[in-house]
Design a protein around this motif. Structure first.
Motif, short mmCIF file in Angstrom:
data_model
loop_
_atom_site.label_atom_id
_atom_site.label_comp_id
_atom_site.label_asym_id
_atom_site.label_seq_id
_atom_site.Cartn_x
_atom_site.Cartn_y
_atom_site.Cartn_z
N ARG A 105 58.67 -25.78 -12.89
CA ARG A 105 57.65 -25.17 -13.81
C ARG A 105 56.42 -25.78 -12.90
N ARG A 135 48.63 -13.35 -18.90
CA ARG A 135 49.41 -14.55 -19.77
C ARG A 135 50.33 -13.78 -20.74
N ARG A 139 52.55 -19.15 -20.91
CA ARG A 139 52.81 -18.88 -19.44
C ARG A 139 51.82 -17.91 -18.93
N HIS A 141 51.04 -16.01 -14.97
CA HIS A 141 51.18 -15.65 -13.51
C HIS A 141 50.43 -16.01 -12.58
N CYS A 176 51.26 -18.24 -6.19
CA CYS A 176 51.47 -18.02 -7.52
C CYS A 176 52.57 -16.98 -7.60
N ILE A 180 56.30 -17.09 -9.08
CA ILE A 180 57.16 -16.42 -9.98
C ILE A 180 58.26 -15.47 -9.47
N ARG A 184 60.60 -18.95 -11.07
CA ARG A 184 60.18 -20.34 -11.65
C ARG A 184 58.69 -19.75 -12.47
N SER A 185 58.36 -20.60 -13.21
CA SER A 185 57.40 -20.38 -14.27
C SER A 185 55.91 -21.19 -13.98
N VAL A 187 52.82 -22.80 -16.37
CA VAL A 187 52.66 -23.03 -17.95
C VAL A 187 50.96 -23.60 -18.03
#
Length: 283
Positions: A105, A135, A139, A141, A176, A180, A184-185, A187
């Motif tokens: 993350r 968003r 979370r 992107h 990014c 993604i 994965r993420s 936040v």
């Protein structure tokens, strides 16, 4: 942190970084993308006044994506936090990023414009609109590269920033997007605050968003056919930008709305110019 040709902003940034909470756990790496080494004197002055774990590296002028990768390769930490030379992190910035980070993350902080020009305010609105349009709850992107942290191992697995982006434009969108797409993420931490002092005249504002358009073309060209990660700009982006304009309370709305429109015209011009030159290379 990459830097090039902005000594006054770099001095402010270093003073802010000195005030970070729990500085003993962080090393500061300044990568000078000016082949002439223009930032060396400023970093040396900070070292002389006792700033610990402050390192200077001179890069080859290949752009911020390459400069950030140079800094990462010389770092020792397991957490990578990125900012820019025109930013002034608040004391709790690193703690706010670390509190939300884990192995898969990344964390985007909150960036606040403090430059007085309307152009600077609108540029920050455009970035916020891009974040908000992608968003979902906590979370996102997309996280701008002036206020984001990644776990080192996962960052290295993805290959870091793509050095095919030589301009300060879309290299963060590309990273990014790949982040993604890998499952994965990202936040958001509202406690990781940076004051952004990117002073812009109208001509500089135009050039910035023209570059963004060129970067967007390269981003979409590289990602073409990839259904994962960040989508192309959707009506939600323009809705988010309109919402940012309506919420403006420090300046009259008509000039802000006009500048928002100009930013998108410049962006479209840069995209078109890059597409034309790209087609020329392919024939």
């Amino acid at each position: 942190m990459p830097t090039r040709g902005r000594p006054r902003q770099l001095e402010r940034c270093l003073l802010a970084l000195e005030r970070l909470a729990d500085r003993s756990r962080a090393e500061l790496i300044i990568v000078d993308d000016d082949p002439a080494g223009g930032a060396k004197r400023i970093v040396a002055a900070a070292q002389e006044r006792g700033v610990r774990d402050l390192h200077y590296i001179q890069a080859g002028g290949r752009g911020p994506a390459a400069a950030r990768n140079v800094g990462v390769r010389s770092s020792r930490g397991e957490v990578l936090a990125f900012t820019d030379d025109d930013c002034e992190p608040e004391p709790g910035w690193l703690d706010g990023l670390r509190a939300c980070l884990d192995a898969d993350r990344a964390v985007a902080g909150r960036t606040v414009n403090v430059a007085p020009q309307r152009c600077a305010e609108v540029s920050q609105m455009v970035v916020r609109a891009l974040e908000e349009s992608q968003r979902k709850g906590a979370r996102v992107h997309f996280a701008a590269s002036n206020n984001v942290a990644f776990p080192r191992r996962a960052f290295d697995e993805l290959g870091g920033f793509n050095e095919r982006f030589p301009l300060p434009a879309a290299e963060d969108r590309d990273l990014c997007d790949r982040w993604i797409a890998s499952g994965r993420s990202i936040v958001v931490s509202d406690d990781a605050v940076i004051q952004h002092r990117h002073e812009l005249s109208l001509s500089e504002f135009w050039r910035q968003h023209y570059r963004y358009g060129r970067g967007a073309y390269e981003f979409h060209r590289l990602r073409r056919g990839n259904d994962e990660g960040s989508p192309r700009l959707q009506p939600s982006f323009y809705a988010a930008l309109a919402s940012q304009v309506r919420a403006a309370d420090r300046v009259p709305r008509p000039p802000i709305a006009a500048l928002a429109a100009i930013s998108q015209i410049a962006n479209a011009g840069g995209y078109a110019a890059a597409a034309i030159s790209g087609m020329g290379r392919s024939t």
